[in-house]
Design a protein around this motif. Structure first.
Motif, PDB file in Angstrom:
ATOM      1  N   TYR A   1      39.840  45.677  40.583  1.00 31.16           N
ATOM      2  CA  TYR A   1      40.311  47.092  40.647  1.00 31.16           C
ATOM      3  C   TYR A   1      41.580  46.771  39.863  1.00 31.16           C
ATOM      4  N   LYS A   2      41.708  47.498  38.826  1.00 34.12           N
ATOM      5  CA  LYS A   2      42.893  47.528  37.992  1.00 34.12           C
ATOM      6  C   LYS A   2      43.835  48.561  38.395  1.00 34.12           C
ATOM      7  N   LYS A   3      43.519  49.385  39.120  1.00 37.92           N
ATOM      8  CA  LYS A   3      44.162  50.683  39.295  1.00 37.92           C
ATOM      9  C   LYS A   3      43.705  51.843  40.454  1.00 37.92           C
ATOM     10  N   ILE A   4      44.298  51.903  41.492  1.00 35.73           N
ATOM     11  CA  ILE A   4      43.794  52.763  42.634  1.00 35.73           C
ATOM     12  C   ILE A   4      45.068  53.806  42.832  1.00 35.73           C
ATOM     13  N   ASP A   5      44.811  55.029  42.429  1.00 37.74           N
ATOM     14  CA  ASP A   5      45.727  55.998  42.725  1.00 37.74           C
ATOM     15  C   ASP A   5      45.596  56.877  43.915  1.00 37.74           C
ATOM     16  N   SER A   6      44.459  56.699  44.507  1.00 34.21           N
ATOM     17  CA  SER A   6      44.141  57.454  45.877  1.00 34.21           C
ATOM     18  C   SER A   6      43.688  56.506  46.802  1.00 34.21           C
ATOM     19  N   GLN A   7      44.500  55.913  47.724  1.00 34.44           N
ATOM     20  CA  GLN A   7      44.082  55.054  49.120  1.00 34.44           C
ATOM     21  C   GLN A   7      42.819  55.930  49.682  1.00 34.44           C
ATOM     22  N   GLU A   8      43.114  57.096  49.777  1.00 33.27           N
ATOM     23  CA  GLU A   8      42.138  57.917  50.801  1.00 33.27           C
ATOM     24  C   GLU A   8      40.782  57.910  49.936  1.00 33.27           C
ATOM     25  N   ASN A   9      40.806  58.230  48.746  1.00 31.67           N
ATOM     26  CA  ASN A   9      39.510  58.194  48.011  1.00 31.67           C
ATOM     27  C   ASN A   9      38.990  56.664  48.161  1.00 31.67           C
TER      28      ASN A   9
ATOM     29  N   ASP B   1      37.268  58.728  39.729  1.00 32.35           N
ATOM     30  CA  ASP B   1      38.365  59.746  39.059  1.00 32.35           C
ATOM     31  C   ASP B   1      39.702  59.211  39.473  1.00 32.35           C
ATOM     32  N   THR B   2      39.795  58.421  40.497  1.00 36.51           N
ATOM     33  CA  THR B   2      41.241  57.731  40.726  1.00 36.51           C
ATOM     34  C   THR B   2      41.281  56.475  40.887  1.00 36.51           C
ATOM     35  N   THR B   3      40.325  55.638  40.311  1.00 38.77           N
ATOM     36  CA  THR B   3      40.191  54.417  40.232  1.00 38.77           C
ATOM     37  C   THR B   3      39.746  53.690  39.163  1.00 38.77           C
ATOM     38  N   GLU B   4      40.479  52.648  38.729  1.00 43.38           N
ATOM     39  CA  GLU B   4      40.000  51.883  37.316  1.00 43.38           C
ATOM     40  C   GLU B   4      39.550  50.594  37.775  1.00 43.38           C
ATOM     41  N   ARG B   5      38.439  50.193  37.522  1.00 44.00           N
ATOM     42  CA  ARG B   5      37.995  48.913  37.758  1.00 44.00           C
ATOM     43  C   ARG B   5      37.181  48.336  36.793  1.00 44.00           C
ATOM     44  N   ASN B   6      37.138  46.788  36.900  1.00 42.50           N
ATOM     45  CA  ASN B   6      35.923  46.126  36.145  1.00 42.50           C
ATOM     46  C   ASN B   6      34.809  45.894  36.974  1.00 42.50           C
TER      47      ASN B   6
ATOM     48  N   PRO C   1      29.043  41.273  52.162  1.00 40.65           N
ATOM     49  CA  PRO C   1      30.343  40.990  51.692  1.00 40.65           C
ATOM     50  C   PRO C   1      31.077  39.960  51.815  1.00 40.65           C
ATOM     51  N   LEU C   2      31.562  39.298  50.830  1.00 36.72           N
ATOM     52  CA  LEU C   2      32.177  37.802  50.672  1.00 36.72           C
ATOM     53  C   LEU C   2      33.744  38.210  50.606  1.00 36.72           C
ATOM     54  N   VAL C   3      34.099  38.986  49.713  1.00 40.75           N
ATOM     55  CA  VAL C   3      35.513  39.354  49.709  1.00 40.75           C
ATOM     56  C   VAL C   3      35.879  40.826  49.535  1.00 40.75           C
ATOM     57  N   ARG C   4      36.786  41.301  50.513  1.00 43.02           N
ATOM     58  CA  ARG C   4      37.249  42.728  50.395  1.00 43.02           C
ATOM     59  C   ARG C   4      38.544  42.748  50.472  1.00 43.02           C
ATOM     60  N   GLY C   5      39.392  42.522  49.492  1.00 44.36           N
ATOM     61  CA  GLY C   5      40.713  42.754  49.548  1.00 44.36           C
ATOM     62  C   GLY C   5      41.393  41.375  49.951  1.00 44.36           C
ATOM     63  N   GLY C   6      42.378  41.632  50.663  1.00 38.85           N
ATOM     64  CA  GLY C   6      43.048  40.290  51.480  1.00 38.85           C
ATOM     65  C   GLY C   6      44.105  39.735  50.492  1.00 38.85           C
ATOM     66  N   LYS C   7      44.717  38.909  51.277  1.00 35.27           N
ATOM     67  CA  LYS C   7      45.948  38.128  50.446  1.00 35.27           C
ATOM     68  C   LYS C   7      45.375  37.452  49.041  1.00 35.27           C
ATOM     69  N   PHE C   8      46.262  37.566  48.161  1.00 38.26           N
ATOM     70  CA  PHE C   8      45.908  36.794  46.902  1.00 38.26           C
ATOM     71  C   PHE C   8      47.048  36.234  46.119  1.00 38.26           C
ATOM     72  N   ASN C   9      46.799  35.377  45.150  1.00 42.27           N
ATOM     73  CA  ASN C   9      47.962  35.021  44.306  1.00 42.27           C
ATOM     74  C   ASN C   9      47.289  34.864  42.895  1.00 42.27           C
ATOM     75  N   THR C  10      48.027  35.570  41.991  1.00 45.03           N
ATOM     76  CA  THR C  10      47.526  35.413  40.667  1.00 45.03           C
ATOM     77  C   THR C  10      48.113  34.371  39.849  1.00 45.03           C
ATOM     78  N   LEU C  11      47.423  33.455  39.528  1.00 45.29           N
ATOM     79  CA  LEU C  11      48.037  32.056  39.003  1.00 45.29           C
ATOM     80  C   LEU C  11      47.940  32.306  37.226  1.00 45.29           C
ATOM     81  N   GLU C  12      47.052  32.877  36.925  1.00 45.12           N
ATOM     82  CA  GLU C  12      46.898  33.131  35.432  1.00 45.12           C
ATOM     83  C   GLU C  12      46.240  34.577  35.010  1.00 45.12           C
ATOM     84  N   GLY C  13      46.514  35.110  33.916  1.00 54.80           N
ATOM     85  CA  GLY C  13      45.835  36.331  33.538  1.00 54.80           C
ATOM     86  C   GLY C  13      46.685  37.460  34.282  1.00 54.80           C
ATOM     87  N   GLU C  14      45.701  38.498  34.004  1.00 59.89           N
ATOM     88  CA  GLU C  14      46.096  40.003  34.846  1.00 59.89           C
ATOM     89  C   GLU C  14      46.153  39.893  36.403  1.00 59.89           C
ATOM     90  N   THR C  15      46.847  40.626  37.055  1.00 58.34           N
ATOM     91  CA  THR C  15      46.911  40.863  38.303  1.00 58.34           C
ATOM     92  C   THR C  15      45.909  42.176  38.705  1.00 58.34           C
TER      93      THR C  15
END
Length: 98
Positions: free
Chosen positions: A9-17, A83-88, A36-50
Motif C-alpha cells: 500500500y503506497k497511500k491510504i487516504d481513508s482508514q475507514e474505507n 478510490d482512496t487507496t493506492e497500492r501495488n 493471511p500471512l502478513v496484515r500490516g504490523g511493525k516494519f522497517n524499510t531497509l532499502e527502497g520505497e516505504t
C-alpha cells in the motif's frame, strides 16, 4: 505450487474505507483458500520505497488467487477502498528447489 498475493500500500487516504474493505473481503479471500500471512504490523524499510502497509496472503494455486481477485464479490469489496487507496498488487508463484 503455492502462490502469494502481495499488496504494498503506497497511500491510504481513508482508514475507514480500508477497514470496510478488509472486513468485507477477508471471508471472501479465505473462501478461495487464502491464508493471511502478513496484515500490516511493525516494519522497517531497509532499502527502497516505504509502504505504510503490506498484506500477504498465501493461496493453494495461481488459478485460485486469480479467480478470487477477478470475482464479483472481491471486486465489490475492493470498490469500497480503491478510490482512496493506492497500492501495488502482485500474485507471485513460489518456487521449489527440489
Amino acid at each position: 505450487m503455492k502462490v502469494y498475493w502481495i499488496a504494498l500500500y503506497k497511500k491510504i487516504d481513508s482508514q475507514e474505507n480500508i477497514k470496510k474493505y478488509g472486513a468485507k473481503v477477508t471471508d471472501i479471500i479465505k473462501s478461495y483458500g487464502g491464508v493471511p500471512l502478513v496484515r500490516g504490523g511493525k516494519f522497517n524499510t531497509l532499502e527502497g520505497e516505504t509502504y505504510p502497509r503490506t498484506v500477504i496472503w498465501e493461496f493453494p494455486s495461481y488459478e485460485k488467487a486469480m479467480e478470487c481477485h477477478d470475482s464479483k464479490e472481491y471486486q465489490e469489496g475492493w470498490a469500497l477502498a480503491k478510490d482512496t487507496t493506492e497500492r501495488n498488487l502482485q500474485i507471485v508463484e513460489a518456487f521449489n528447489i527440489e
